[in-house]
Design an enzyme around this catalytic site. Structure first.
Site, PDB file in Angstrom:
ATOM      1  CB  SER A   9      -0.912   0.012   1.229  1.00 47.18           C
ATOM      2  OG  SER A   9      -1.614   1.229   1.298  1.00 47.18           O
ATOM      3  CG  HIS A  34      -3.726  -1.140  -2.522  1.00 49.79           C
ATOM      4  ND1 HIS A  34      -4.746  -1.828  -3.154  1.00 49.79           N
ATOM      5  CD2 HIS A  34      -4.316  -0.411  -1.535  1.00 49.79           C
ATOM      6  CE1 HIS A  34      -5.898  -1.538  -2.582  1.00 49.79           C
ATOM      7  NE2 HIS A  34      -5.663  -0.678  -1.594  1.00 49.79           N
ATOM      8  CG  ASP A  36      -5.329   2.932   0.026  1.00 52.15           C
ATOM      9  OD1 ASP A  36      -6.251   2.154  -0.254  1.00 52.15           O
ATOM     10  OD2 ASP A  36      -4.326   2.587   0.690  1.00 52.15           O
ATOM     11  CG  MET A  38      -8.738   7.544   1.083  1.00 51.88           C
ATOM     12  SD  MET A  38      -8.086   7.525   2.776  1.00 51.88           S
ATOM     13  CE  MET A  38      -7.065   6.043   2.726  1.00 51.88           C
ATOM     14  CG  HIS A  67      -9.553   0.707  -2.020  1.00 45.62           C
ATOM     15  ND1 HIS A  67      -9.263   0.515  -0.688  1.00 45.62           N
ATOM     16  CD2 HIS A  67     -10.911   0.663  -2.111  1.00 45.62           C
ATOM     17  CE1 HIS A  67     -10.375   0.376  -0.007  1.00 45.62           C
ATOM     18  NE2 HIS A  67     -11.398   0.460  -0.846  1.00 45.62           N
ATOM     19  CG  MET A  69     -11.605   3.734   0.493  1.00 45.40           C
ATOM     20  SD  MET A  69     -10.267   3.619   1.712  1.00 45.40           S
ATOM     21  CE  MET A  69      -8.837   3.667   0.635  1.00 45.40           C
ATOM     22  CG  MET A 142     -12.246  -2.334   3.101  1.00 49.31           C
ATOM     23  SD  MET A 142     -10.544  -1.966   2.593  1.00 49.31           S
ATOM     24  CE  MET A 142      -9.944  -1.035   4.008  1.00 49.31           C
ATOM     25  CG  ASP A 176      -6.267  -2.422   2.278  1.00 54.41           C
ATOM     26  OD1 ASP A 176      -5.357  -2.336   3.130  1.00 54.41           O
ATOM     27  OD2 ASP A 176      -6.600  -1.480   1.543  1.00 54.41           O
TER      28      ASP A 176
END
Length: 225
Positions: A9, A34, A36, A38, A67, A69, A142, A176
């Site tokens: 990550s 990975h 993230d 957000m 990913h 979010m 998650m 994750d």
């Protein structure tokens, strides 16, 4: 048997040196990176977006596992596709009414569609997204509450992984949150084959050893399925 995939990550990396950190992880044996994303709304934190993915893509050919979010994932598909994202995983909680349109749009931009679910969301909610032609190709379970790194692994989430692996033997099942040397066997034995790990990799004195350990655990477990 599905392939073992280790995806550090990048949320735990040094963002000021993202290109070199990415290269370091790949040199240590990572399969995916990975990312993230957000929006500060679906989760309280705010991270990167398409401009960072576009910048990183200029420095690597790696699989960028994004990913999302975010509250409105449809708003991100075109820009992330153009930026060079490889995978686009959205949350089922935000997409119950438009997931078919979303999956179709993700595929049209050349990205692999995935769906994620928060700890409090029943695993049954993703089953419709795995049926038929217009289906997702990955489920991200998650194992912490999304939004922040460094949280403690929630072993009670492993029942979702077990149910998914039993129902969909060839599915990429990603986990994750809180994955490391002390928790990898729980995730692997439940059936997870895609492992996202942040602080346990970036904080290790030997990240390559941690990645190798995780891969070995997944491969041993997958031989039993």
């Amino acid at each position: 048997m599905v392939k073992a995939i280790i995806a550090p990550s990048m949320l735990s990396s040094d963002f000021a040196n993202l290109a070199s950190e990415s290269e370091r992880m790949l040199h240590c044996g990572a399969d995916w990176l990975h990312m993230d994303i957000m929006d500060g709304h679906f989760v309280p934190n705010l991270t990167i977006g398409a401009p960072v993915i576009e910048s990183l893509r200029k420095h690597t050919n790696a699989y960028l596992d994004c990913h999302l979010m975010v509250t409105n994932p449809l708003d991100y598909v075109e820009t992330l596709g153009a930026a060079g994202a490889s995978g686009f995983t959205f949350h089922v909680e935000t997409s119950r009414d438009n997931w078919q349109e979303l999956v179709q749009m993700i595929k049209s931009k050349g990205m692999k569609p995935g769906v994620s679910l928060k700890p409090g969301t029943p695993v049954e909610e993703v089953y419709p997204l795995l049926e038929g032609e217009n289906s997702v190709e990955l489920v991200l379970v998650m194992t912490v509450e999304p939004g922040f790194g460094g949280q403690k692994f929630m072993p009670e989430m492993m029942h979702k992984v077990r149910e998914l692996r039993k129902k969909y033997p060839s599915l990429d099942i990603e986990v994750d949150g809180g994955l490391g040397a002390s928790t990898i066997e729980l995730a692997a034995s439940a059936g997870a084959n895609c492992i996202v790990a942040g602080s346990s990799v970036f904080g290790a004195s030997d990240p390559a050893h941690v990645i190798s350990l995780m891969r070995h655990s997944v491969e041993i477990a997958q031989n039993g399925f």
